[in-house]
Design a protein around this motif. Structure first.
Motif, PDB file in Angstrom:
ATOM      1  N   LEU A 104      11.706   1.217  41.216  1.00  0.00           N
ATOM      2  CA  LEU A 104      11.407  -0.337  41.549  1.00  0.00           C
ATOM      3  C   LEU A 104      12.786  -1.019  41.438  1.00  0.00           C
ATOM      4  O   LEU A 104      13.092  -1.719  42.270  1.00  0.00           O
ATOM      5  CB  LEU A 104      10.298  -0.855  40.611  1.00  0.00           C
ATOM      6  CG  LEU A 104      10.145  -2.389  40.838  1.00  0.00           C
ATOM      7  CD1 LEU A 104       9.821  -2.876  42.157  1.00  0.00           C
ATOM      8  CD2 LEU A 104       9.268  -2.900  39.626  1.00  0.00           C
TER       9      LEU A 104
ATOM     10  N   LEU B 231      -3.620  -6.201  43.965  1.00  0.00           N
ATOM     11  CA  LEU B 231      -4.102  -5.071  43.712  1.00  0.00           C
ATOM     12  C   LEU B 231      -5.701  -5.211  43.406  1.00  0.00           C
ATOM     13  O   LEU B 231      -6.175  -4.338  43.987  1.00  0.00           O
ATOM     14  CB  LEU B 231      -3.651  -4.544  42.252  1.00  0.00           C
ATOM     15  CG  LEU B 231      -2.078  -4.175  41.994  1.00  0.00           C
ATOM     16  CD1 LEU B 231      -2.003  -3.657  40.679  1.00  0.00           C
ATOM     17  CD2 LEU B 231      -1.893  -2.820  42.704  1.00  0.00           C
TER      18      LEU B 231
ATOM     19  N   LEU C  43       8.566  -4.575  48.813  1.00  0.00           N
ATOM     20  CA  LEU C  43       8.983  -4.346  47.452  1.00  0.00           C
ATOM     21  C   LEU C  43       7.783  -5.008  46.606  1.00  0.00           C
ATOM     22  O   LEU C  43       7.674  -4.552  45.257  1.00  0.00           O
ATOM     23  CB  LEU C  43      10.280  -5.218  47.061  1.00  0.00           C
ATOM     24  CG  LEU C  43      11.397  -4.353  47.725  1.00  0.00           C
ATOM     25  CD1 LEU C  43      12.869  -5.055  47.391  1.00  0.00           C
ATOM     26  CD2 LEU C  43      11.331  -2.774  47.450  1.00  0.00           C
ATOM     27  N   ALA C  44       7.221  -6.155  46.912  1.00  0.00           N
ATOM     28  CA  ALA C  44       5.893  -6.589  45.946  1.00  0.00           C
ATOM     29  C   ALA C  44       4.978  -5.599  45.949  1.00  0.00           C
ATOM     30  O   ALA C  44       4.252  -5.372  44.655  1.00  0.00           O
ATOM     31  CB  ALA C  44       5.367  -7.708  46.803  1.00  0.00           C
ATOM     32  N   VAL C  45       4.780  -4.740  46.972  1.00  0.00           N
ATOM     33  CA  VAL C  45       3.707  -3.577  46.908  1.00  0.00           C
ATOM     34  C   VAL C  45       4.181  -2.646  46.040  1.00  0.00           C
ATOM     35  O   VAL C  45       3.393  -1.860  45.205  1.00  0.00           O
ATOM     36  CB  VAL C  45       3.439  -3.114  48.274  1.00  0.00           C
ATOM     37  CG1 VAL C  45       2.571  -1.769  48.221  1.00  0.00           C
ATOM     38  CG2 VAL C  45       2.803  -3.938  49.246  1.00  0.00           C
TER      39      VAL C  45
ATOM     40  N   LEU D 237       0.265 -10.043  40.731  1.00  0.00           N
ATOM     41  CA  LEU D 237       0.060  -8.866  40.886  1.00  0.00           C
ATOM     42  C   LEU D 237      -1.257  -8.165  40.839  1.00  0.00           C
ATOM     43  O   LEU D 237      -1.884  -7.526  41.237  1.00  0.00           O
ATOM     44  CB  LEU D 237       1.014  -7.896  39.861  1.00  0.00           C
ATOM     45  CG  LEU D 237       2.382  -8.062  40.095  1.00  0.00           C
ATOM     46  CD1 LEU D 237       3.326  -7.471  39.063  1.00  0.00           C
ATOM     47  CD2 LEU D 237       3.019  -7.063  41.382  1.00  0.00           C
TER      48      LEU D 237
ATOM     49  N   ILE E 240       5.176 -12.814  44.114  1.00  0.00           N
ATOM     50  CA  ILE E 240       5.790 -11.544  43.594  1.00  0.00           C
ATOM     51  C   ILE E 240       7.322 -11.257  43.586  1.00  0.00           C
ATOM     52  O   ILE E 240       8.045 -10.967  42.780  1.00  0.00           O
ATOM     53  CB  ILE E 240       5.153 -10.224  43.733  1.00  0.00           C
ATOM     54  CG1 ILE E 240       3.587 -10.478  43.509  1.00  0.00           C
ATOM     55  CG2 ILE E 240       5.436  -8.827  43.132  1.00  0.00           C
ATOM     56  CD1 ILE E 240       2.416  -9.419  44.000  1.00  0.00           C
TER      57      ILE E 240
ATOM     58  N   PHE F 201       3.714  -5.735  30.915  1.00  0.00           N
ATOM     59  CA  PHE F 201       2.380  -5.949  30.677  1.00  0.00           C
ATOM     60  C   PHE F 201       1.804  -5.689  29.356  1.00  0.00           C
ATOM     61  O   PHE F 201       2.101  -4.561  28.661  1.00  0.00           O
ATOM     62  CB  PHE F 201       1.236  -5.390  31.446  1.00  0.00           C
ATOM     63  CG  PHE F 201       1.177  -5.854  33.178  1.00  0.00           C
ATOM     64  CD1 PHE F 201       0.386  -6.743  33.509  1.00  0.00           C
ATOM     65  CD2 PHE F 201       2.038  -5.276  33.841  1.00  0.00           C
ATOM     66  CE1 PHE F 201       0.390  -7.203  34.644  1.00  0.00           C
ATOM     67  CE2 PHE F 201       2.169  -5.708  35.310  1.00  0.00           C
ATOM     68  CZ  PHE F 201       1.188  -6.684  35.734  1.00  0.00           C
TER      69      PHE F 201
ATOM     70  N   ALA G 292       5.929  -2.982  43.384  1.00  0.00           N
ATOM     71  CA  ALA G 292       6.078  -3.695  41.800  1.00  0.00           C
ATOM     72  C   ALA G 292       4.481  -3.572  41.616  1.00  0.00           C
ATOM     73  O   ALA G 292       4.193  -3.347  40.404  1.00  0.00           O
ATOM     74  CB  ALA G 292       6.331  -5.174  41.994  1.00  0.00           C
ATOM     75  N   GLY G 293       3.559  -3.850  42.374  1.00  0.00           N
ATOM     76  CA  GLY G 293       1.937  -3.556  42.040  1.00  0.00           C
ATOM     77  C   GLY G 293       1.863  -2.160  41.790  1.00  0.00           C
ATOM     78  O   GLY G 293       1.295  -1.870  40.858  1.00  0.00           O
ATOM     79  N   GLN G 294       2.461  -1.327  42.451  1.00  0.00           N
ATOM     80  CA  GLN G 294       2.173   0.150  42.038  1.00  0.00           C
ATOM     81  C   GLN G 294       3.018   0.324  40.757  1.00  0.00           C
ATOM     82  O   GLN G 294       2.101   1.280  39.757  1.00  0.00           O
ATOM     83  CB  GLN G 294       2.589   1.123  43.064  1.00  0.00           C
ATOM     84  CG  GLN G 294       2.078   1.053  44.395  1.00  0.00           C
ATOM     85  CD  GLN G 294       0.583   1.094  44.243  1.00  0.00           C
ATOM     86  OE1 GLN G 294      -0.028   1.999  43.725  1.00  0.00           O
ATOM     87  NE2 GLN G 294      -0.222  -0.014  44.954  1.00  0.00           N
ATOM     88  N   ALA G 295       3.960   0.020  40.610  1.00  0.00           N
ATOM     89  CA  ALA G 295       4.676  -0.117  39.188  1.00  0.00           C
ATOM     90  C   ALA G 295       3.612  -0.644  37.955  1.00  0.00           C
ATOM     91  O   ALA G 295       3.824   0.027  36.924  1.00  0.00           O
ATOM     92  CB  ALA G 295       6.186  -0.546  39.279  1.00  0.00           C
ATOM     93  N   ALA G 296       3.095  -1.746  38.446  1.00  0.00           N
ATOM     94  CA  ALA G 296       2.238  -2.339  37.448  1.00  0.00           C
ATOM     95  C   ALA G 296       1.019  -1.393  36.900  1.00  0.00           C
ATOM     96  O   ALA G 296       0.678  -1.324  35.909  1.00  0.00           O
ATOM     97  CB  ALA G 296       1.687  -3.812  37.778  1.00  0.00           C
ATOM     98  N   ALA G 297       0.511  -0.978  38.135  1.00  0.00           N
ATOM     99  CA  ALA G 297      -0.682   0.237  37.968  1.00  0.00           C
ATOM    100  C   ALA G 297      -0.444   1.200  37.031  1.00  0.00           C
ATOM    101  O   ALA G 297      -1.103   1.654  36.296  1.00  0.00           O
ATOM    102  CB  ALA G 297      -1.157   0.417  39.140  1.00  0.00           C
TER     103      ALA G 297
END
Lengths: 349, 386
Positions: free
Chosen positions: A216, B322, A243-245, B318, B379, B6, A247-252
């Motif tokens: 990321l 998701l 890149l927003a998607v 985010l 985001i 987080f 980032a979402g995967q990085a968060a998950a």
């Protein structure tokens, strides 16, 4: 967020795990200076209880170190040494200094222990063993006459039938074992192959979160710097949304790493570990599939460092169980709980 | 870029004791409700149910006691929301008030506004609608044209609001409108007002139903013609409307209503498939559960960050992106696992009815509270790309 342990790890890996070191490791040169620095800092003992030589770190601190090492693509068996030390300590066996690894790591591989007159005999073949060629000792979870048994195996007890590597160039060797072991190198295991697989999945989950955060940050930096059509490509909405998607995967993946860490600290609940590994594995796939197009051709070169992260993601997602395997475990638990048990199962603290 | 973090959700043993209490309440209150009713989740409204929750102290949980609140932690509140949503409880009557209108009044309201309204919200006796969108102002809220003009004794409002859910029952609306010139800043010159809907309906404010594609009435068009609002209807400071509304949206974007909207369908799928389901189904159901567990973790983390007074706007966006993706994935996953043709007609099997309901409502999941594209823009800004 200031965390002295994490800060010192960031500095250590930034100083010792540069591009040259990673390339050399992939070409067969063990990164001794990096390993020595990591060992001196106490990172290799971070998951051990203090009576077994630990440094008084929590599981969360140990996993934070592992995540940072993975974010730097540090080409060392830190996860494996932590895991092996933990397995030996759980069984009450001594934890040797140096590089450690675990066996077996594939479901189909079994190592068998039988009693002899003056001790034990261990036989079998184990494939895809991380860093077996460099290990000072291997923590083996064997099938014994009384169930799962832990054995401390030294390099003189096995031969390397194959020197292999994963997609990231990390050693994955095949060991052929046929050796006598002394009684003090063997102890009953407190758990079986399923839990070892879960523990392996937990550490790989944490590593995926680290490598994904690297993919990321590289992608964002590149999109800010690379100019096409008269502006940084990160100014284009299509690129921003990819890149927003990412980032979402990085968060998950971070959430999955936290779940895996909690599970490692207590009980290795297969539902939690499985959910964590499966979610992180899916995140790895999606993220690698977005980080590469964000970089264009440069990301596909050996010179640029994105592949250090993405080749790890592509390897680790399949090690210790892929998404199908672990989602299957989670799904069976959910279906067994039934419609009334679903809510309590998922919301258990 | 700033590292994406987080915070680990704080452990809270008290919250887990509360969970048992909420489950016992639901065991008593929910048996008569069909799977289809449960599928409506927080779109389902039942004022009597909301009052019972208010009696238990489960609305306005984190607010000060002097305004009818209970001074509980954000994680206590999280537990109540999660259990209610997972059970498909009809929490719609108080949902918007508890989630965002109440917190906004607490933050920006006058002492009189707080005392007048917050205790009633906490009792489950007061519902809100959100007067933001307009015919030419959806995602682009700054383009709103409804205007409040200062007049003798108050404000005179003219304009039209659109997609206003529950405007036909709500006791209050928080109205976002222009009060001054933008003066170069397109976010400037906006304010928020508290509109007493009972007084306003028929006195300059007309609510017209808009049926959704299922034929259900949630949306409305609200036409405002020379509505006179008293001086004290202003919420917060004149001209601060944009900053206030942005803060309000952060509350709206991270809670479990953003990833549990299809939980009733997951429950019915588990019922229909049974423990002997084929491996393909176990893997697919497991995937939905794995995603749910990861989102719980993220959502609880944001609850903890809000509690600690941080501003997790990026993290909230985010979670919503998701979460909405999971909700929509759930529908597409389940329909391929079960032998059911979606139908809400009388006599349909529960699974077919819940599937039909979710197929037809799923498009709204990534609209309400900010479209997927708007969230991804937020985001991207958080990543430093805009």
């Amino acid at each position: 967020m200031s965390d002295p342990l994490a800060d010192s790890a960031e500095r250590l890996f930034a100083a010792h795990a540069g591009k040259d070191v990673i390339h050399a490791a992939e070409n067969g040169v063990f990164p001794q200076a990096l390993w020595d620095a990591v060992a001196r800092a106490g990172f290799t003992a971070a998951l051990l209880p203090e009576h077994a030589g630990g440094v008084g770190a929590t599981a969360a601190e140990a996993m934070a170190l592992l995540r940072i090492a993975a974010a730097h693509s540090a080409p060392i068996p830190l996860a494996e040494t932590m895991l092996a030390g933990w397995l030996l300590a759980e069984a009450g066996l001594p934890v040797p200094q140096g590089v450690l690894t675990v066996a077996p790591v594939r479901v189909s591989d079994v190592l068998t222990l039988r009693r002899t007159e003056d001790g034990w005999h261990l036989t079998g073949t184990a494939s895809r063993i991380p860093w077996a060629r460099d290990a000072a000792a291997v923590a083996v979870l064997a099938e014994g006459p009384d169930g799962p048994t832990v054995a401390l195996l030294r390099p003189d007890g096995f031969t390397l039938a194959r020197h292999g590597r994963n997609l990231a160039g990390e050693p994955r060797d095949t060991m052929a074992v046929d050796t006598a072991l002394a009684t003090d190198a063997v102890a009953p295991a407190t758990f079986g192959p399923t839990q070892l697989r879960a523990a392996g999945a937990a550490v790989r989950t944490v590593q995926i979160a680290g490598a994904l955060s690297r993919a990321l940050s590289l992608s964002v930096q590149y999109a800010q710097a690379r100019v096409q059509f008269g502006r940084a490509i990160g100014k284009f909405q299509a690129v921003q949304h990819n890149l927003a998607v990412l980032a979402g995967q990085a968060a998950a993946a971070l959430a999955a790493a936290d779940m895996a860490t909690d599970a490692l600290a207590g009980g290795l609940d297969p539902l939690r570990v499985g959910a964590a590994k499966a979610r992180a594995g899916e995140a790895a796939s999606i993220a690698a599939g977005l980080a590469h197009p964000a970089h264009g051709a440069i990301g596909f070169t050996q010179e640029y460092e994105l592949h250090f992260a993405t080749r790890r993601l592509w390897s680790w997602r399949d090690e210790f169980g892929n998404e199908a395997e672990w989602n299957g475990v989670v799904g069976r638990a959910v279906l067994a709980a039934g419609p009334d048990g679903l809510r309590p199962l998922l919301t258990a603290a | 870029m700033q590292a994406l973090t987080f915070a680990t959700p704080p452990a809270d043993a008290g919250a887990e004791a509360l969970r048992g209490e909420v489950r016992r309440f639901l065991d008593d209150e929910m048996p008569g409700r069909t799977p289809l009713q449960r599928a409506a989740s927080w779109s389902g409204s039942d004022p009597a149910f909301s009052r019972k929750m208010g009696e238990r102290g489960w609305i306005g949980m984190t607010w000060p006691k002097r305004y009818g609140g209970h001074e509980r932690s954000a994680l206590d509140r999280y537990v109540v929301l999660e259990e209610m949503l997972a059970a498909g409880a009809p929490v719609g009557h108080h949902w918007i008030a508890d989630r965002q209108s109440g917190p906004s009044i607490l933050r920006h309201g006058t002492e009189a506004q707080r005392q007048h309204i917050l205790p009633r919200i906490a009792a489950g006796a007061c519902s809100f609608c959100i007067g933001m969108s307009e015919p030419d102002s959806g995602s682009d809220l700054a383009a709103a044209r409804t205007r409040a003009q200062r007049v003798q004794g108050g404000w005179l409002v003219n304009g039209t609001k659109l997609w206003t859910s529950d405007a036909h029952h709500a006791d209050y609306m928080i109205l976002f409108c222009r009060t001054g010139a933008r003066e170069g800043d397109r976010h400037g010159g906006a304010s928020q007002f508290l509109v007493d809907m009972e007084q306003a309906r028929g006195n300059g404010l007309t609510v017209r139903p808009i049926l959704d594609m299922r034929g259900a009435h949630h949306f409305n068009e609200v036409v405002i013609e020379d509505l006179l609002l008293p001086e004290d209807a202003l919420l917060g400071r004149e001209g601060d409307g944009w900053a206030q509304v942005t803060a309000e949206l952060a509350f709206e974007r991270s809670s479990p209503d953003r990833f549990l909207s299809a939980f009733a369908l997951l429950t019915e799928a588990v019922r229909a498939l049974g423990p002997a389901a084929p491996e393909r189904a176990a893997v697919a159901i497991g995937r939905l559960a794995s995603h749910t567990l990861a989102l719980r973790r993220l959502s609880r983390s944001v609850a903890g960050m809000l509690q600690a007074g941080e501003d997790p706007a990026l993290q909230a966006a985010l979670v919503k992106d998701l979460g909405n993706t999971l909700e929509q994935d759930t529908v597409e996953t389940v329909r391929l696992l079960v032998d059911a043709e979606p139908s809400e007609e009388d006599g349909s099997a529960p699974l077919a009815a819940v599937l039909a309901h979710l197929v037809m409502t799923a498009p709204s999941f990534s609209l309400r509270g900010g479209t997927r594209e708007i969230l991804r823009g937020i985001i991207a800004r958080g990543l430093g790309l805009r």
